[in-house]
Design a protein around this motif. Structure first.
Motif, PDB file in Angstrom:
ATOM      1  N   PHE A   8       0.828  -1.211   0.000  1.00 15.73           N
ATOM      2  CA  PHE A   8       0.000   0.000   0.000  1.00 15.73           C
ATOM      3  C   PHE A   8       0.857   1.253   0.000  1.00 15.73           C
ATOM      4  N   CYS A   9       0.366   2.267  -0.718  1.00 18.26           N
ATOM      5  CA  CYS A   9       0.988   3.592  -0.732  1.00 18.26           C
ATOM      6  C   CYS A   9      -0.142   4.614  -0.751  1.00 18.26           C
ATOM      7  N   PRO A  10      -0.072   5.676   0.082  1.00 21.68           N
ATOM      8  CA  PRO A  10      -1.160   6.661   0.131  1.00 21.68           C
ATOM      9  C   PRO A  10      -1.146   7.620  -1.062  1.00 21.68           C
ATOM     10  N   ALA A  11      -1.072   7.062  -2.242  1.00 19.59           N
ATOM     11  CA  ALA A  11      -1.025   7.830  -3.490  1.00 19.59           C
ATOM     12  C   ALA A  11      -1.602   6.950  -4.582  1.00 19.59           C
ATOM     13  N   PRO A  12      -1.908   7.523  -5.772  1.00 20.51           N
ATOM     14  CA  PRO A  12      -2.431   6.698  -6.857  1.00 20.51           C
ATOM     15  C   PRO A  12      -1.485   5.534  -7.154  1.00 20.51           C
ATOM     16  N   PRO A  13      -2.010   4.331  -7.467  1.00 18.15           N
ATOM     17  CA  PRO A  13      -3.441   4.052  -7.705  1.00 18.15           C
ATOM     18  C   PRO A  13      -4.222   3.650  -6.457  1.00 18.15           C
ATOM     19  N   HIS A  14      -3.576   3.570  -5.298  1.00 17.04           N
ATOM     20  CA  HIS A  14      -4.280   3.095  -4.105  1.00 17.04           C
ATOM     21  C   HIS A  14      -5.141   4.162  -3.455  1.00 17.04           C
ATOM     22  N   ALA A  15      -4.709   5.409  -3.507  1.00 16.38           N
ATOM     23  CA  ALA A  15      -5.424   6.485  -2.819  1.00 16.38           C
ATOM     24  C   ALA A  15      -5.393   7.753  -3.657  1.00 16.38           C
ATOM     25  N   LEU A  16      -6.328   8.650  -3.358  1.00 20.95           N
ATOM     26  CA  LEU A  16      -6.418   9.931  -4.037  1.00 20.95           C
ATOM     27  C   LEU A  16      -6.431  11.042  -3.002  1.00 20.95           C
ATOM     28  N   ASN A  17      -6.059  12.238  -3.435  1.00 23.19           N
ATOM     29  CA  ASN A  17      -6.140  13.398  -2.557  1.00 23.19           C
ATOM     30  C   ASN A  17      -7.528  14.002  -2.698  1.00 23.19           C
ATOM     31  N   ARG A  18      -8.263  14.035  -1.592  1.00 20.83           N
ATOM     32  CA  ARG A  18      -9.624  14.557  -1.615  1.00 20.83           C
ATOM     33  C   ARG A  18      -9.754  15.610  -0.523  1.00 20.83           C
ATOM     34  N   ARG A  19     -10.008  16.848  -0.944  1.00 18.72           N
ATOM     35  CA  ARG A  19     -10.112  17.977  -0.017  1.00 18.72           C
ATOM     36  C   ARG A  19      -8.895  18.074   0.891  1.00 18.72           C
ATOM     37  N   GLY A  20      -7.734  17.833   0.282  1.00 18.41           N
ATOM     38  CA  GLY A  20      -6.485  18.044   0.995  1.00 18.41           C
ATOM     39  C   GLY A  20      -5.989  16.883   1.818  1.00 18.41           C
ATOM     40  N   VAL A  21      -6.695  15.747   1.829  1.00 16.48           N
ATOM     41  CA  VAL A  21      -6.241  14.592   2.612  1.00 16.48           C
ATOM     42  C   VAL A  21      -6.247  13.351   1.732  1.00 16.48           C
ATOM     43  N   PRO A  22      -5.316  12.411   1.988  1.00 20.04           N
ATOM     44  CA  PRO A  22      -5.294  11.163   1.210  1.00 20.04           C
ATOM     45  C   PRO A  22      -6.428  10.230   1.639  1.00 20.04           C
ATOM     46  N   VAL A  23      -7.143   9.713   0.662  1.00 17.33           N
ATOM     47  CA  VAL A  23      -8.292   8.837   0.897  1.00 17.33           C
ATOM     48  C   VAL A  23      -8.198   7.662  -0.065  1.00 17.33           C
ATOM     49  N   VAL A  24      -8.449   6.450   0.427  1.00 14.01           N
ATOM     50  CA  VAL A  24      -8.411   5.302  -0.477  1.00 14.01           C
ATOM     51  C   VAL A  24      -9.504   5.453  -1.531  1.00 14.01           C
ATOM     52  N   ARG A  25      -9.331   4.810  -2.646  1.00 16.04           N
ATOM     53  CA  ARG A  25     -10.302   4.915  -3.736  1.00 16.04           C
ATOM     54  C   ARG A  25     -11.678   4.463  -3.249  1.00 16.04           C
ATOM     55  N   LEU A  26     -12.702   5.079  -3.793  1.00 13.78           N
ATOM     56  CA  LEU A  26     -14.064   4.831  -3.316  1.00 13.78           C
ATOM     57  C   LEU A  26     -14.440   3.360  -3.398  1.00 13.78           C
ATOM     58  N   GLU A  27     -14.102   2.702  -4.491  1.00  8.10           N
ATOM     59  CA  GLU A  27     -14.497   1.302  -4.663  1.00  8.10           C
ATOM     60  C   GLU A  27     -13.867   0.429  -3.579  1.00  8.10           C
ATOM     61  N   ARG A  28     -12.601   0.684  -3.265  1.00  9.91           N
ATOM     62  CA  ARG A  28     -11.940  -0.092  -2.214  1.00  9.91           C
ATOM     63  C   ARG A  28     -12.557   0.212  -0.855  1.00  9.91           C
ATOM     64  N   ALA A  29     -12.890   1.480  -0.615  1.00  6.03           N
ATOM     65  CA  ALA A  29     -13.509   1.848   0.658  1.00  6.03           C
ATOM     66  C   ALA A  29     -14.862   1.174   0.831  1.00  6.03           C
ATOM     67  N   LEU A  30     -15.652   1.109  -0.233  1.00  4.77           N
ATOM     68  CA  LEU A  30     -16.966   0.464  -0.152  1.00  4.77           C
ATOM     69  C   LEU A  30     -16.833  -1.018   0.176  1.00  4.77           C
ATOM     70  N   VAL A  31     -15.856  -1.669  -0.433  1.00  7.74           N
ATOM     71  CA  VAL A  31     -15.644  -3.096  -0.174  1.00  7.74           C
ATOM     72  C   VAL A  31     -15.140  -3.316   1.252  1.00  7.74           C
ATOM     73  N   ASP A  32     -14.130  -2.551   1.656  1.00 11.97           N
ATOM     74  CA  ASP A  32     -13.536  -2.747   2.978  1.00 11.97           C
ATOM     75  C   ASP A  32     -14.522  -2.418   4.095  1.00 11.97           C
ATOM     76  N   ALA A  33     -15.381  -1.424   3.870  1.00 15.87           N
ATOM     77  CA  ALA A  33     -16.314  -1.005   4.915  1.00 15.87           C
ATOM     78  C   ALA A  33     -17.500  -1.953   5.048  1.00 15.87           C
ATOM     79  N   TRP A  34     -17.781  -2.736   4.031  1.00 15.91           N
ATOM     80  CA  TRP A  34     -18.998  -3.558   3.994  1.00 15.91           C
ATOM     81  C   TRP A  34     -19.207  -4.377   5.270  1.00 15.91           C
TER      82      TRP A  34
END
Length: 320
Positions: free
Chosen positions: A133-159
């Protein structure tokens, strides 16, 4: 508070780390501010302006940890500061950052970090160690100034981490808002073969791919509008009439019947009721019959509703 320290806090939105403070003030200044309650240590080597923490204690009283007593965005930034450039918001916390689910007070912050980072979970902070894992593309994106994992991965992990009653809502909202597609989430799911409740998530993705766009439509798909004798029906069928674009919840194209599934709240309001009546009248002028089923009937009488649907479709085919 020491003037240099106060200026540093102001420049960094009320948050600082020991390493950052050490660049401008000696350690005793930091220690003195903490002893005086001017700084609050929320995580190892991570501090926030004590005034911000005091203001939030009205909603985070008593025995909660220091991190839990912070407003959501400051809480997330503090967790990322603890991650020291190695972390990104993940799981349920990432869903908050993506705007598809508000993370309730008391729920821990979730971070994704590289395996072997040496970081560990703390009170109200859950770390997920990911290989490569790396907090940068392709694993994460910068959203409103903070690194966030990609939405699809977040939806799966949070399920599997979300309460059962609210589990489908973030995925449905993400698809409805055009932020992702069932196919993209399915691709992310393929990378999590051991996910708990995986079959349930796959079933919901199937329903969304079929055109369902609300929990009620998913219920209707499973209990009413599929099965023996039921013809092929279209979900969220798009039509344009007299300059208006409309979507039919469940549409029998051959029989020209639009089955609308009315939710428990909005469709009961007088204003919405008037809008529905005008819409139904307009469709009637085009030969389209609108049949509405209320939430209560769909959920409590699925077999009777199903029988009515079949009877209506038979009647339309015979021209009666």
């Amino acid at each position: 508070m020491n003037a240099t320290l106060e200026a540093l806090l102001a420049r960094h939105g009320g948050l600082l780390t020991r390493a950052l403070a050490a660049q401008v003030v000696p350690d005793w200044v930091l220690r003195q501010a903490r002893d005086a309650g001017q700084l609050l240590r929320v995580l190892p080597a991570v501090y926030v302006d004590g005034r911000l923490a005091q203001a939030s204690q009205l909603t985070h009283p008593g025995g909660s940890s220091s991190l839990a007593r912070l407003p959501p965005e400051l809480r997330h930034r503090a967790a990322l500061a603890y991650g020291d450039g190695l972390a990104a918001l993940g799981g349920p916390t990432a869903l908050h950052a993506w705007g598809v689910r508000g993370q309730p007070d008391g729920e821990p912050v979730h971070l994704d970090v590289p395996a072997g980072s040496g970081l560990r979970s703390r009170p109200n902070l859950v770390l997920h160690h990911r290989r490569g894992f790396c907090p940068a593309p392709p694993h994460a994106l910068n959203r409103r100034g903070v690194p966030v994992v990609r939405l699809e991965r977040a939806l799966v992990d949070a399920w599997p981490l979300l309460p059962a009653v609210g589990r489908p809502a973030p995925l449905i909202r993400a698809v409805n808002d055009g932020l992702t597609t069932p196919a993209r989430v399915r691709a992310a799911l393929a990378g999590a073969p051991r996910l708990t409740r995986r079959a349930e998530l796959r079933a919901l993705l199937d329903r969304l791919a079929a055109g369902c766009r609300s929990p009620l439509e998913v219920w209707g798909h499973d209990h009413v509008f599929t099965g023996p004798a039921m013809p092929r029906l279209r979900r969220q069928f798009r039509v344009r009439i007299e300059g208006r674009t409309m979507y039919f919840d469940v549409y029998a194209e051959r029989e020209r019947v639009d089955f609308e599934l009315d939710g428990a709240t909005a469709h009961g309001e007088p204003g919405q009721r008037e809008i529905d009546l005008r819409r139904d009248a307009l469709l009637a002028t085009c030969g389209i019959l609108v049949v509405r089923f209320a939430h209560r009937r769909l959920v409590r009488e699925p077999n009777r509703v199903r029988a009515e649907v079949l009877a209506i479709l038979t009647s339309r085919r015979s021209g009666r």
